[in-house]
Design a protein around this motif. Structure first.
Motif, mmCIF file in Angstrom:
data_model
loop_
_atom_site.group_PDB
_atom_site.id
_atom_site.type_symbol
_atom_site.label_atom_id
_atom_site.label_comp_id
_atom_site.label_asym_id
_atom_site.label_seq_id
_atom_site.Cartn_x
_atom_site.Cartn_y
_atom_site.Cartn_z
ATOM 1 N N ASN A 52 0.792 -1.234 0.000
ATOM 2 C CA ASN A 52 0.000 0.000 0.000
ATOM 3 C C ASN A 52 0.825 1.287 0.000
ATOM 4 N N SER A 53 2.142 1.195 0.151
ATOM 5 C CA SER A 53 3.021 2.370 0.035
ATOM 6 C C SER A 53 4.474 1.910 0.003
ATOM 7 N N ALA A 54 5.346 2.800 -0.408
ATOM 8 C CA ALA A 54 6.783 2.492 -0.343
ATOM 9 C C ALA A 54 7.239 2.417 1.107
ATOM 10 N N THR A 55 6.571 3.162 1.965
ATOM 11 C CA THR A 55 6.901 3.100 3.391
ATOM 12 C C THR A 55 6.684 1.681 3.909
ATOM 13 N N SER A 56 5.537 1.080 3.561
ATOM 14 C CA SER A 56 5.278 -0.313 3.939
ATOM 15 C C SER A 56 6.278 -1.246 3.258
ATOM 16 N N ILE A 78 19.921 12.589 3.180
ATOM 17 C CA ILE A 78 19.107 13.345 2.219
ATOM 18 C C ILE A 78 18.136 12.367 1.566
ATOM 19 N N SER A 79 17.018 12.169 2.248
ATOM 20 C CA SER A 79 15.945 11.321 1.748
ATOM 21 C C SER A 79 14.688 11.688 2.498
ATOM 22 N N PHE A 80 13.581 11.071 2.057
ATOM 23 C CA PHE A 80 12.351 11.190 2.819
ATOM 24 C C PHE A 80 12.524 10.358 4.096
ATOM 25 N N VAL A 81 11.891 10.790 5.174
ATOM 26 C CA VAL A 81 12.099 10.159 6.482
ATOM 27 C C VAL A 81 11.842 8.647 6.487
ATOM 28 N N ALA A 82 10.994 8.171 5.565
ATOM 29 C CA ALA A 82 10.642 6.745 5.539
ATOM 30 C C ALA A 82 11.868 5.847 5.343
ATOM 31 N N SER A 83 12.894 6.355 4.640
ATOM 32 C CA SER A 83 14.104 5.550 4.400
ATOM 33 C C SER A 83 14.781 5.159 5.701
ATOM 34 N N ALA A 84 14.653 5.993 6.711
ATOM 35 C CA ALA A 84 15.275 5.722 8.012
ATOM 36 C C ALA A 84 14.269 5.117 8.995
ATOM 37 N N GLU A 156 17.734 -1.070 -1.973
ATOM 38 C CA GLU A 156 17.713 0.164 -2.761
ATOM 39 C C GLU A 156 16.358 0.839 -2.556
ATOM 40 N N ASP A 157 16.363 2.021 -1.957
ATOM 41 C CA ASP A 157 15.136 2.822 -1.940
ATOM 42 C C ASP A 157 15.091 3.544 -3.281
ATOM 43 N N ALA A 158 14.419 2.904 -4.229
ATOM 44 C CA ALA A 158 14.323 3.436 -5.598
ATOM 45 C C ALA A 158 12.972 4.113 -5.805
ATOM 46 N N SER A 159 12.461 4.718 -4.734
ATOM 47 C CA SER A 159 11.167 5.412 -4.811
ATOM 48 C C SER A 159 11.128 6.437 -5.939
ATOM 49 N N HIS A 160 12.310 7.015 -6.267
ATOM 50 C CA HIS A 160 12.377 8.046 -7.307
ATOM 51 C C HIS A 160 12.700 7.456 -8.674
ATOM 52 N N ALA A 161 13.047 6.175 -8.709
ATOM 53 C CA ALA A 161 13.918 5.738 -9.807
ATOM 54 C C ALA A 161 13.340 4.710 -10.755
ATOM 55 N N PHE A 182 10.037 0.500 -4.786
ATOM 56 C CA PHE A 182 9.488 1.599 -5.589
ATOM 57 C C PHE A 182 8.301 2.240 -4.867
ATOM 58 N N SER A 183 8.070 3.521 -5.167
ATOM 59 C CA SER A 183 6.877 4.217 -4.679
ATOM 60 C C SER A 183 5.999 4.596 -5.867
ATOM 61 N N PHE A 184 4.696 4.495 -5.669
ATOM 62 C CA PHE A 184 3.735 4.915 -6.700
ATOM 63 C C PHE A 184 2.859 6.061 -6.205
ATOM 64 N N VAL A 187 3.304 11.988 -6.975
ATOM 65 C CA VAL A 187 4.414 12.816 -7.478
ATOM 66 C C VAL A 187 5.518 11.977 -8.110
ATOM 67 N N LYS A 188 5.482 10.672 -7.901
ATOM 68 C CA LYS A 188 6.540 9.821 -8.431
ATOM 69 C C LYS A 188 6.300 9.541 -9.925
ATOM 70 N N ILE A 189 7.030 8.582 -10.489
ATOM 71 C CA ILE A 189 7.068 8.463 -11.955
ATOM 72 C C ILE A 189 5.773 7.861 -12.529
ATOM 73 N N GLU A 194 -1.804 5.807 -3.750
ATOM 74 C CA GLU A 194 -0.814 5.350 -2.777
ATOM 75 C C GLU A 194 -0.369 3.983 -3.263
ATOM 76 N N GLY A 195 0.853 3.618 -2.964
ATOM 77 C CA GLY A 195 1.280 2.279 -3.360
ATOM 78 C C GLY A 195 2.787 2.157 -3.433
ATOM 79 N N GLY A 196 3.239 0.923 -3.313
ATOM 80 C CA GLY A 196 4.673 0.662 -3.404
ATOM 81 C C GLY A 196 4.910 -0.777 -3.802
ATOM 82 N N HIS A 328 14.052 19.246 -1.370
ATOM 83 C CA HIS A 328 14.249 17.809 -1.135
ATOM 84 C C HIS A 328 15.701 17.566 -0.750
ATOM 85 N N TYR A 329 16.009 17.276 0.481
ATOM 86 C CA TYR A 329 15.086 17.149 1.602
ATOM 87 C C TYR A 329 15.676 17.893 2.793
ATOM 88 N N ILE A 330 14.893 18.123 3.800
ATOM 89 C CA ILE A 330 15.447 18.524 5.095
ATOM 90 C C ILE A 330 16.218 17.301 5.593
HETATM 91 C C1 LIG Z 1 8.148 8.967 -1.610
HETATM 92 C C2 LIG Z 1 9.280 8.303 -0.912
HETATM 93 C C3 LIG Z 1 9.110 7.312 0.056
HETATM 94 C C4 LIG Z 1 7.763 6.954 0.597
HETATM 95 O O1 LIG Z 1 6.884 6.599 -0.381
HETATM 96 P P1 LIG Z 1 5.326 6.363 -0.018
HETATM 97 O O2 LIG Z 1 4.859 5.525 -1.170
HETATM 98 O O3 LIG Z 1 4.713 7.716 0.024
HETATM 99 O O4 LIG Z 1 5.274 5.646 1.271
HETATM 100 C C5 LIG Z 1 10.223 6.687 0.581
HETATM 101 N N1 LIG Z 1 11.458 7.032 0.194
HETATM 102 C C6 LIG Z 1 11.676 7.995 -0.718
HETATM 103 C C7 LIG Z 1 13.079 8.318 -1.121
HETATM 104 C C8 LIG Z 1 10.603 8.673 -1.278
HETATM 105 O O5 LIG Z 1 10.809 9.670 -2.148
#
Ligand SMILES: *Cc1c(COP(=O)(O)O)cnc(C)c1O
Length: 387
Positions: A52-56, A78-84, A156-161, A182-184, A187-189, A194-196, A328-330
């Motif tokens: 249901n998300s890249a976070t999951s 330098i990533s979205f907080v979910a990576s950590a 690999e957090d390839a959420s962007h890639a 991957f993240s869907f 704003v992603k590709i 929501e989805g991952g 991108h990003y704090i």
């Molecule tokens: C968007 C993003 C996530 C989280 O993705 P969600 O699908 O919104 O949970 C994780 N890591 C990076 C690098 C992201 O850009």
């Protein structure tokens, strides 16, 4: 306001989703496995699990690598907080590897130095989560060598890639890693709202991922501990979650996927136009390399010392001109939550100085010529020295 990223939804996407609504299955039907198969095939990976998300996805990937209390996970500041956060969900501790200002990815040299020190202190990480910032692959071959030398796993957090390439192959093939996420998000590709997804080539990880996303339950005869004949029989073998993607989401993803390569071409063309149009301004850009083809989830700019105004002023002026730039990003370690668990400002100086200078310009397939011109001319006005 021109947004920094935006989904493209066509009538055919809407039709696919509506068709699911009137079908027998709106969840746990055929669309999710079809979407997984299509993505695995596109990336040339063996297994793919939609969630249901890249976070999951990051959460179950970390769990499938048996990360628990006492373990150490490293990632990029330098990533979205979910990576950590995914490491913290598992009770592990997190540390960061500083970036290279030019690539905005984890610096391999910095990683090596940190590993040498960690080995001395018996604080080696069990997993490294690399982030392909803006869609530009990290130096995976080098990082994979270090993983073998120091015995850690790689996510690999390839959420962007998604759609990007490294060494002529699609990101997601897991050649140099244990799993790819991957993240869907819109704003992603490509998007499923929501989805991952988690991809892997490892059968054992695949079995764990399948369970973890659905309550830790399996019906797979190969995995059952008892040899039960009854058709209703299932076993809960681990403590999993309900992280399932719906059929509506998978239908949207399946409908978007055939346009992925076109999206990437459009993003790359826009990036090229930005580079051309902004030449001569006091800006620097994410350094590309011959090994990689970025998916350009983001178009990152950094102000140089010659800039007549600072980043915050530039941000405010652009927003005033209806241009939805973003930052991108704090750095994750500067977030109050992370400060509370022991990180300090100054811990990762490259990440922090990058943060002071960076902005993301609007970039998405449907960005109009007019909007593009407006962005370029506003930036040029703001950054030209008019003494
Ligand atoms: C968007 C993003 C996530 C989280 O993705 P969600 O699908 O919104 O949970 C994780 N890591 C990076 C690098 C992201 O850009």
């Amino acid at each position: 306001m021109i947004p920094y990223g935006r989904q493209q939804i066509l009538p055919e996407d809407i039709k696919q989703v509506v068709d699911v609504l009137t079908s027998d299955f709106i969840t746990q039907g055929p669309k999710v496995p079809a979407f997984e198969k299509a993505i695995a095939n596109y990336c040339q990976a063996t297994y793919a699990f939609a969630v249901n998300s890249a976070t999951s996805a990051l959460h179950i990937a970390t769990l499938a690598l048996d990360i628990k209390s006492g373990d150490i996970v490293w990632t990029s500041p330098i990533s979205f907080v979910a990576s950590a956060n995914c490491a913290l969900y598992c009770g592990a501790s997190v540390d960061f590897v500083d970036i290279n200002r030019k690539t905005v990815n984890i610096c391999p040299k910095e990683l090596q130095n940190k590993l040498i020190l960690a080995k001395k202190n018996k604080q080696l990480p069990k997993v490294l989560i690399v982030v392909h910032m803006a869609g530009l692959s990290c130096d995976m071959q080098r990082i994979h060598q270090l993983a073998q030398e120091y015995n850690f796993k790689i996510i690999e957090d390839a959420s962007h890639a998604i759609g990007g390439e490294y060494q002529g192959k699609k990101i997601g093939n897991c050649q140099y890693s244990d799993m790819v996420v991957f993240s869907f998000h819109p704003v992603k590709i490509i998007t499923t709202a929501e989805g991952g997804m988690v991809l892997t080539n490892n059968h054992q990880y695949a079995q764990k991922l399948a369970q973890l996303r659905s309550h830790g339950i399996t019906k797979d005869p190969e995995q059952l501990t008892a040899n039960k004949e009854q058709a209703w029989y299932y076993e809960q073998q681990s403590l999993g979650f309900n992280f399932r993607m719906t059929e509506l989401q998978a239908a949207l993803g399946l409908s978007q996927l055939p346009r992925l390569d076109v999206f990437i071409e459009q993003r790359q063309a826009l990036a090229k136009n930005y580079l051309q149009a902004l030449k001569g301004l006091p800006l620097s850009f994410q350094q590309q390399n011959e090994q990689s083809k970025s998916s350009y989830h983001l178009f990152l700019i950094q102000l140089t010392d010659e800039s007549p105004i600072d980043r915050t002023t530039l941000f405010n002026q652009l927003r005033k001109a209806n241009i939805g730039v973003n930052v991108h990003y704090i750095p994750i370690h500067t977030q109050p939550y992370y400060q509370e668990i022991g990180f300090n400002e100054g811990d990762f100086p490259q990440a922090e100085s990058y943060y002071e200078q960076c902005l993301s310009l609007p970039l998405y397939p449907d960005l109009s010529k007019e909007d593009f011109k407006h962005i370029v001319s506003t930036l040029t006005d703001l950054l030209s020295d008019r003494k």
